[in-house]
Design a protein around this motif. Structure first.
Motif, mmCIF file in Angstrom:
data_model
loop_
_atom_site.group_PDB
_atom_site.id
_atom_site.type_symbol
_atom_site.label_atom_id
_atom_site.label_comp_id
_atom_site.label_asym_id
_atom_site.label_seq_id
_atom_site.Cartn_x
_atom_site.Cartn_y
_atom_site.Cartn_z
ATOM 1 N N GLU A 118 54.439 18.292 18.583
ATOM 2 C CA GLU A 118 53.928 17.291 17.646
ATOM 3 C C GLU A 118 55.059 16.768 16.744
ATOM 4 O O GLU A 118 55.138 15.564 16.473
ATOM 5 C CB GLU A 118 52.843 17.914 16.788
ATOM 6 N N LEU A 121 56.965 14.384 18.825
ATOM 7 C CA LEU A 121 56.164 13.181 19.037
ATOM 8 C C LEU A 121 56.230 12.280 17.806
ATOM 9 O O LEU A 121 56.424 11.067 17.904
ATOM 10 C CB LEU A 121 54.716 13.613 19.279
ATOM 11 N N ALA A 122 56.078 12.896 16.641
ATOM 12 C CA ALA A 122 56.067 12.124 15.397
ATOM 13 C C ALA A 122 57.422 11.474 15.127
ATOM 14 O O ALA A 122 57.505 10.475 14.417
ATOM 15 C CB ALA A 122 55.671 13.022 14.225
ATOM 16 N N LEU A 123 58.490 12.039 15.703
ATOM 17 C CA LEU A 123 59.815 11.453 15.509
ATOM 18 C C LEU A 123 60.101 10.353 16.527
ATOM 19 O O LEU A 123 61.123 9.680 16.449
ATOM 20 C CB LEU A 123 60.890 12.540 15.626
ATOM 21 N N GLY A 124 59.224 10.192 17.498
ATOM 22 C CA GLY A 124 59.407 9.131 18.483
ATOM 23 C C GLY A 124 60.026 9.587 19.792
ATOM 24 O O GLY A 124 60.520 8.774 20.561
ATOM 25 N N PHE A 125 59.980 10.892 20.087
ATOM 26 C CA PHE A 125 60.498 11.393 21.366
ATOM 27 C C PHE A 125 59.647 10.888 22.524
ATOM 28 O O PHE A 125 58.441 10.725 22.389
ATOM 29 C CB PHE A 125 60.444 12.933 21.402
ATOM 30 N N SER A 127 57.905 11.611 26.252
ATOM 31 C CA SER A 127 57.270 12.814 26.810
ATOM 32 C C SER A 127 58.275 13.630 27.614
ATOM 33 O O SER A 127 58.303 14.863 27.530
ATOM 34 C CB SER A 127 56.103 12.430 27.710
ATOM 35 N N ASN B 70 49.980 7.854 11.888
ATOM 36 C CA ASN B 70 50.992 7.755 12.958
ATOM 37 C C ASN B 70 50.376 8.044 14.325
ATOM 38 O O ASN B 70 51.075 8.314 15.290
ATOM 39 C CB ASN B 70 52.205 8.651 12.689
ATOM 40 N N LEU B 72 48.790 10.487 15.566
ATOM 41 C CA LEU B 72 48.712 11.819 16.167
ATOM 42 C C LEU B 72 47.240 12.155 16.391
ATOM 43 O O LEU B 72 46.883 13.018 17.177
ATOM 44 C CB LEU B 72 49.342 12.872 15.246
ATOM 45 N N ASN B 100 51.769 7.027 24.719
ATOM 46 C CA ASN B 100 52.822 7.664 23.929
ATOM 47 C C ASN B 100 54.098 6.827 23.944
ATOM 48 O O ASN B 100 54.747 6.630 22.923
ATOM 49 C CB ASN B 100 53.082 9.073 24.477
ATOM 50 N N ARG B 104 56.168 4.919 20.542
ATOM 51 C CA ARG B 104 57.459 5.445 20.084
ATOM 52 C C ARG B 104 58.128 4.547 19.055
ATOM 53 O O ARG B 104 58.707 5.026 18.088
ATOM 54 C CB ARG B 104 58.404 5.648 21.279
ATOM 55 N N ARG B 107 56.527 5.144 15.727
ATOM 56 C CA ARG B 107 56.692 6.496 15.187
ATOM 57 C C ARG B 107 58.103 6.758 14.681
ATOM 58 O O ARG B 107 58.303 7.543 13.770
ATOM 59 C CB ARG B 107 56.301 7.524 16.249
ATOM 60 N N ARG B 108 59.096 6.111 15.297
ATOM 61 C CA ARG B 108 60.460 6.385 14.836
ATOM 62 C C ARG B 108 60.673 5.865 13.420
ATOM 63 O O ARG B 108 61.619 6.263 12.749
ATOM 64 C CB ARG B 108 61.504 5.818 15.794
ATOM 65 N N MET B 112 57.145 12.410 9.519
ATOM 66 C CA MET B 112 56.059 13.298 9.124
ATOM 67 C C MET B 112 56.577 14.692 8.837
ATOM 68 O O MET B 112 57.370 15.241 9.590
ATOM 69 C CB MET B 112 54.986 13.365 10.206
ATOM 70 N N VAL B 136 66.327 9.806 20.165
ATOM 71 C CA VAL B 136 65.510 8.639 19.834
ATOM 72 C C VAL B 136 66.372 7.469 19.373
ATOM 73 O O VAL B 136 66.177 6.338 19.797
ATOM 74 C CB VAL B 136 64.465 9.003 18.753
#
Ligand SMILES: Nc1ncnc2c1ncn2[C@@H]1O[C@H](COP(=O)(O)OP(=O)(O)O)[C@@H](O)[C@H]1O
Ligand SMILES: [Mg+2]
Lengths: 215, 276
Positions: A118, A121-125, A127, B70, B72, B100, B104, B107-108, B112, B136
């Protein structure tokens, strides 16, 4: 008991032990690749992939290795694929260990807290990056003891490939004792060699585990 | 949401063209888990450089709301926009949920910080901060490490760069987690009870880092049980109760002038628990 028998046979036995080791290592390495792929397929959320992986794992965990080996050895030629004994042996070992390894990884992945992916994911990675950088490295760490255990089991199971005529430690022991009529000495020596290899592996596993724990 | 609520920080800043456009707009957002309505018709606007604290009893939906921002967590109805961009759903095909990969980009820019820190245990503090910069942002390893060092210094942990998370205190781990986020230069930061997992003596160091960020003009939405932080740092406070925003406004108003009985009760419980 005549120890001179063992001394005479030792060079052959050690040579055969090397074959046992590299076949098992190759089996476990290919098994790793298969295991990771099957595990990722089963966790991917794709129903078809999950099912296929499930069938694969059930088969290779549910059918004795000896039967798998003989099936591969005798069945593939029927559909036109002629396999040398060594290839059949390594295929059987890696397919079987792949099934076990995928389950080891599945268990370890479940032990990785949800927050780990998570955060990524929140950082923009992506999958794929979450798998390769966050999940699998941690699952691997959790898996080391079970993987070493798997290698030891595989090394012992590799004695079964003697039935298709691969000259590994067990097969070589059979051949020697059939010609010198001293099975007790020869099998005793073989047993000690197996034990020595596996003890070394267990020790290696402990060292790796300790190293990883520092991180 | 009167004009007087505008934080002084943003008044003093040189007004850029879109400075007055909100950072986050939440309109009519609802969410249910089965028959459990967790969010009910939430409206909330967060302006640029504003700090909004979400308070409320456990289970009132604070984390869920924050995590919808965001994406999630998926919201069922209403819409959330960040800098005008619709969160989680396609602008063109109504209610098509974004993958997803499509999320991205958003989210970048939205950082969080979690209650449990969620640092990656197999990486050092420095690697934790540098990882997203490489994966990223596409920085090369050296540039990423350099920037990560700078960020660790900003949260007072320059000397812990090579430590693994397991060697750090909770407060230090949370500061690394904050450094990991600010390294990405987010436009907005979301905090979900960032100090709730900490021993009391470590809470202060994390709150201080957050105060510094607020003072620098970072836009922040903070779920917290630290009423002192909410009272002193927040521009506005939202009190959530059973999935609704039951009180909203500047802290003084929410803490002292709200007629909402559930809020009075909540604050009383808080005071009782925190006095000797
Ligand atoms: N994954 C989930 N599945 C089902 N119910 C959930 C889930 N996550 C949260 N909830 C429920 O949603 C409600 C709000 O939870 P949450 O947003 O975590 O509250 P808070 O952060 O204010 O304590 C609670 O009733 C909780 O039980
Ligand atoms: Mg919560």
């Amino acid at each position: 008991m005549k120890f001179s028998v063992i001394v005479d046979a030792l060079p052959h036995l050690l040579g055969a032990a090397v074959t046992t080791i590299w076949i098992s290592l190759l089996g476990v390495l290919l098994g790793q690749v298969i295991g990771v792929l099957v595990c990722v397929a089963r966790q991917s959320g794709n129903r078809g992939l999950d099912m296929a992986g499930g069938v694969y794992v059930s088969f290779f965990r549910g059918v004795p290795l000896l039967i798998q080996l003989l099936l591969i050895y005798y069945m593939l030629p029927l559909i036109g694929i002629d396999v040398p004994p060594l290839v059949a042996a390594i295929s059987a070992l890696s397919l079987a260990s792949g099934a076990y390894v995928s389950e080891i990884y599945r268990g370890s992945l479940n032990a990785v807290p949800h927050g780990q992916s998570e955060a990524a994911l929140a950082l923009g990675f992506s999958s794929a990056t979450i798998w390769t950088r966050i999940l699998l490295p941690q699952a691997f760490r959790f898996s080391v003891p079970a993987l070493v255990n798997e290698l030891i089991l595989l090394l012992k199971a590799s004695s079964l490939i003697s039935v298709v005529g691969v000259a590994e430690l067990t097969r070589t022991s059979q051949t020697i004792s059939a010609s010198n009529f001293r099975p007790l000495e020869i099998y005793l020596a073989a047993g000690v060699i197996y034990l020595a290899i596996n003890s070394a592996l267990a020790l290696f596993g402990t060292l790796v585990e300790r190293r990883l724990q520092q991180g | 949401m009167a004009v007087t609520d505008t934080p002084t920080a943003s008044v003093q800043r040189v007004a850029a063209a879109d400075d007055t456009a909100p950072m986050v707009t939440i309109r009519g957002v609802s969410k249910a888990y089965g028959s459990n309505e967790v969010l009910r018709d939430i409206d909330l606007t967060v302006n640029k450089s504003e700090v909004v604290c979400l308070i409320g009893p456990s289970g009132s939906g604070k984390s869920t709301l924050l995590r919808c921002i965001n994406f999630l967590e998926v919201y069922d109805r209403g819409e959330i926009r960040i800098e005008g961009q619709l969160v989680g759903y396609s602008e063109t095909t109504p209610r098509r949920r974004l993958s997803n990969a499509e999320l991205r980009g958003l989210r970048r820019n939205v950082g969080m910080v979690f209650q449990q820190f969620n640092l990656w245990p197999h990486m050092t503090a420095l690697e934790n901060v540098a990882e997203a910069l490489v994966q990223v942002r596409g920085l090369d390893k050296i540039a990423a490490a350099e920037r990560a060092r700078l960020m660790l210094a900003r949260v007072g942990l320059a000397d812990k760069a090579d430590s693994y998370p397991s060697r750090l205190s909770g407060g230090q781990q949370q500061r690394v987690a904050i450094a990991r986020v600010i390294a990405m230069e987010p436009h907005l930061m979301l905090f979900d009870e960032p100090t709730s997992a900490l021993d009391p003596e470590l809470v202060g160091e994390v709150l201080q880092v957050m105060r510094d960020l607020a003072a620098e003009g970072m836009t922040m939405v903070v779920v917290t049980h630290e009423m002192g932080f909410a009272a002193n740092v927040a521009d506005r406070v939202a009190f959530l109760d059973r999935g609704r925003i039951a009180a909203f406004g500047p802290p003084r108003q929410v803490f002292h002038e709200s007629p909402e009985p559930r809020l009075t009760q909540f604050l009383q419980t808080y005071h009782e628990r925190n006095s000797f």
